[in-house]
Structure formats: C-alpha cells, structure tokens
Design an enzyme around this catalytic site. Structure first.
Site, PDB file in Angstrom:
ATOM      1  N   CYS A  10       1.023  -1.163  -0.050  1.00 48.34           N
ATOM      2  CA  CYS A  10       0.018   0.027   0.030  1.00 48.34           C
ATOM      3  C   CYS A  10       0.546   1.607  -0.011  1.00 48.34           C
ATOM      4  O   CYS A  10       2.156   0.911  -0.098  1.00 48.34           O
ATOM      5  CB  CYS A  10      -1.040  -0.288   1.289  1.00 48.34           C
ATOM      6  SG  CYS A  10      -0.138  -0.116   2.739  1.00 48.34           S
ATOM      7  N   ASN A  13       2.301   1.201   4.354  1.00 46.40           N
ATOM      8  CA  ASN A  13       2.170   0.341   5.029  1.00 46.40           C
ATOM      9  C   ASN A  13       2.268   0.359   6.361  1.00 46.40           C
ATOM     10  O   ASN A  13       2.651  -0.295   7.337  1.00 46.40           O
ATOM     11  CB  ASN A  13       4.137   0.034   4.843  1.00 46.40           C
ATOM     12  CG  ASN A  13       5.058  -1.752   4.930  1.00 46.40           C
ATOM     13  OD1 ASN A  13       5.163  -1.415   5.336  1.00 46.40           O
ATOM     14  ND2 ASN A  13       3.426  -2.263   4.792  1.00 46.40           N
ATOM     15  N   CYS A  15      -1.439   0.952   7.401  1.00 40.53           N
ATOM     16  CA  CYS A  15      -2.662   0.552   7.421  1.00 40.53           C
ATOM     17  C   CYS A  15      -2.821  -0.839   6.714  1.00 40.53           C
ATOM     18  O   CYS A  15      -3.437  -1.587   7.025  1.00 40.53           O
ATOM     19  CB  CYS A  15      -3.505   1.882   6.958  1.00 40.53           C
ATOM     20  SG  CYS A  15      -3.457   3.361   7.930  1.00 40.53           S
ATOM     21  N   ARG A  16      -3.248  -0.758   5.564  1.00 41.23           N
ATOM     22  CA  ARG A  16      -4.047  -1.250   4.779  1.00 41.23           C
ATOM     23  C   ARG A  16      -3.390  -2.777   4.455  1.00 41.23           C
ATOM     24  O   ARG A  16      -3.617  -3.543   4.273  1.00 41.23           O
ATOM     25  CB  ARG A  16      -4.363  -0.954   2.931  1.00 41.23           C
ATOM     26  CG  ARG A  16      -5.340   0.162   3.073  1.00 41.23           C
ATOM     27  CD  ARG A  16      -5.456   1.062   2.343  1.00 41.23           C
ATOM     28  NE  ARG A  16      -4.960   2.092   1.556  1.00 41.23           N
ATOM     29  CZ  ARG A  16      -4.497   2.185   0.585  1.00 41.23           C
ATOM     30  NH1 ARG A  16      -5.376   1.959   0.212  1.00 41.23           N
ATOM     31  NH2 ARG A  16      -3.302   3.699   0.276  1.00 41.23           N
ATOM     32  N   SER A  17      -1.833  -2.747   3.780  1.00 41.24           N
ATOM     33  CA  SER A  17      -1.091  -3.663   3.225  1.00 41.24           C
ATOM     34  C   SER A  17      -0.535  -4.730   5.185  1.00 41.24           C
ATOM     35  O   SER A  17      -0.532  -5.573   5.020  1.00 41.24           O
ATOM     36  CB  SER A  17       0.127  -3.255   2.214  1.00 41.24           C
ATOM     37  OG  SER A  17       1.024  -2.426   3.289  1.00 41.24           O
ATOM     38  N   ASP A 127      -8.000   3.793   0.979  1.00 41.02           N
ATOM     39  CA  ASP A 127      -6.802   4.302   1.837  1.00 41.02           C
ATOM     40  C   ASP A 127      -7.849   5.241   2.809  1.00 41.02           C
ATOM     41  O   ASP A 127      -8.413   5.911   2.596  1.00 41.02           O
ATOM     42  CB  ASP A 127      -6.015   5.411   1.561  1.00 41.02           C
ATOM     43  CG  ASP A 127      -5.712   6.798   1.966  1.00 41.02           C
ATOM     44  OD1 ASP A 127      -5.117   5.548   3.271  1.00 41.02           O
ATOM     45  OD2 ASP A 127      -4.096   7.002   1.942  1.00 41.02           O
TER      46      ASP A 127
HETATM   47  P1  4NP Z   1      -2.003   2.748   4.244  1.00 40.37           P
HETATM   48  O1  4NP Z   1      -2.545   4.098   4.506  1.00 40.37           O
HETATM   49  O2  4NP Z   1      -0.989   4.014   3.078  1.00 40.37           O
HETATM   50  O3  4NP Z   1      -3.265   2.035   3.659  1.00 40.37           O
HETATM   51  O4  4NP Z   1      -1.146   3.083   5.185  1.00 40.37           O
HETATM   52  C1  4NP Z   1      -1.661   5.348   4.937  1.00 40.37           C
HETATM   53  C2  4NP Z   1      -0.568   5.630   5.734  1.00 40.37           C
HETATM   54  C3  4NP Z   1      -0.264   7.570   6.235  1.00 40.37           C
HETATM   55  C4  4NP Z   1      -0.110   7.894   4.548  1.00 40.37           C
HETATM   56  C5  4NP Z   1      -0.839   7.580   3.732  1.00 40.37           C
HETATM   57  C6  4NP Z   1      -1.767   6.094   3.782  1.00 40.37           C
HETATM   58  N1  4NP Z   1       0.070   9.204   4.721  1.00 40.37           N
HETATM   59  O5  4NP Z   1       0.366   9.809   3.868  1.00 40.37           O
HETATM   60  O6  4NP Z   1       0.813   9.289   5.837  1.00 40.37           O
END
Ligand code: 4NP
Length: 171
Positions: A10, A13, A15-17, A127
C-alpha cells in the site's frame, strides 16, 4: 515441493498492507501452510519507515483476532521482484507505482488485492488514513474477503497446495 511468497503493498505500510499481511498470515496458518507460503508487506511511500501499524488499524484488527504488533513499515524495492511470486497492491496508484519499478522479465503476478474478491462493486481497498472509523472497518471487511479468495486461487494454482476438495473436483 515449491513454496509461494506473497507481498502486500500500500502507500504507507501502516494501515492496509499490514492488515492484509496479518489476515492472510492467519488464514495460511489456520490451513497449516505456514511453512509453504511466505507473507510480507511494504509501502511505496517513506513517511513511516520503521513504524508500527497505525493504532486505529491495529486496534480494530485485534478485535477480530489479528496481531499486528510485530509488523514494521518498510519500503518496497526492486529486490522484492526477485523474491515474491505475488506482489499485490491495494489500489491503482500503488499498482502503477509498482509497474513503474517492475524489472523486465518479472515472472510473478502483479495485481490488485480485490482481483481475488468475489464482490465486484469496487476494485480498490480505499486509503483509510485521513478518514473516519468506518474506513478502517471497510478495509478489514474487504481484506478478509479478498484474502480468502487469494488463498483459494493459490491453492488452485499449485497441485501440492490443493485441498482434497480441489483434487476431487479436478478428477
Ligand atoms: P496505508 O495508509 O497506505 O494503508 O498504510 C496510509 C498511511 C499513511 C499515509 C497515507 C496512507 N500518509 O500519508 O502518511
């Protein structure tokens, strides 16, 4: 016997992955395949390198029995293409970033997680980072359903991983 490796990707790294990593690892373990299927996760963005998963993600996952506490964010890199048979993106932006770094001749599968879902109303895991609580439970719902489809797909693609039911229906 050939083993299989799966990398979930994702943006951050956190939340989703990591959710997909823990959910899929748990499914793999419950089918006794931990020695056969290696699971990892990584991000395309570098804001959270070395960080534990987002607290909202980890708390919700724990309510459903998934432990994310050992996971730490890392960046996906070119070497991952020589290590993983499946590199699985959460959304189209992740997928196009992966395509841009994919070496010629990569002979694994580069795909979206929801390609393995039976539900067709959405193709991306959204996201959740800047949204409300509902976004986190939607991630978990989508990830659980698609990971189950992914495991069935992998079992169907390797005779040595097939279930007794797979083998019967092929006869
Ligand atoms: P992820 O979510 O891609 O599912 O881990 C996010 C975590 C942090 C950010 C964006 C998406 N960020 O912009 O910091």
């Amino acid at each position: 016997m050939d083993n299989i490796s799966v990398l979930f990707v994702c943006l951050g790294n956190i939340c989703r992955s990591p959710t997909a990593h823990a959910v899929f690892e748990s499914m793999v373990a419950s089918e006794g395949l931990t020695e056969r299927i290696r699971v990892d996760s990584a991000g395309t963005g570098d804001w959270h390198l070395g960080h534990a998963p987002d607290e909202r993600t980890a708390a919700l996952a724990a309510e459903r029995g998934y432990d994310l506490s050992e996971l730490r964010a890392r960046l996906v890199d070119e070497q991952d293409f020589s290590q993983f048979d499946y590199i699985i993106a959460m959304d189209n932006e992740n997928l196009s970033n992966l395509r841009a770094m994919c070496p010629h001749g990569y002979n694994g599968q580069l795909s979206l997680l929801l390609d393995y879902s039976q539900q067709s109303d959405t193709s991306e895991v959204p996201d959740p980072y800047y949204g409300g609580e509902n976004g986190f439970s939607l991630v978990l719902d989508l990830v659980e359903e698609a990971c189950s489809g992914l495991l069935a797909h992998i079992r169907g693609s390797r005779a040595s991983l097939a279930t007794a039911a797979d083998t019967e229906s092929a006869l």
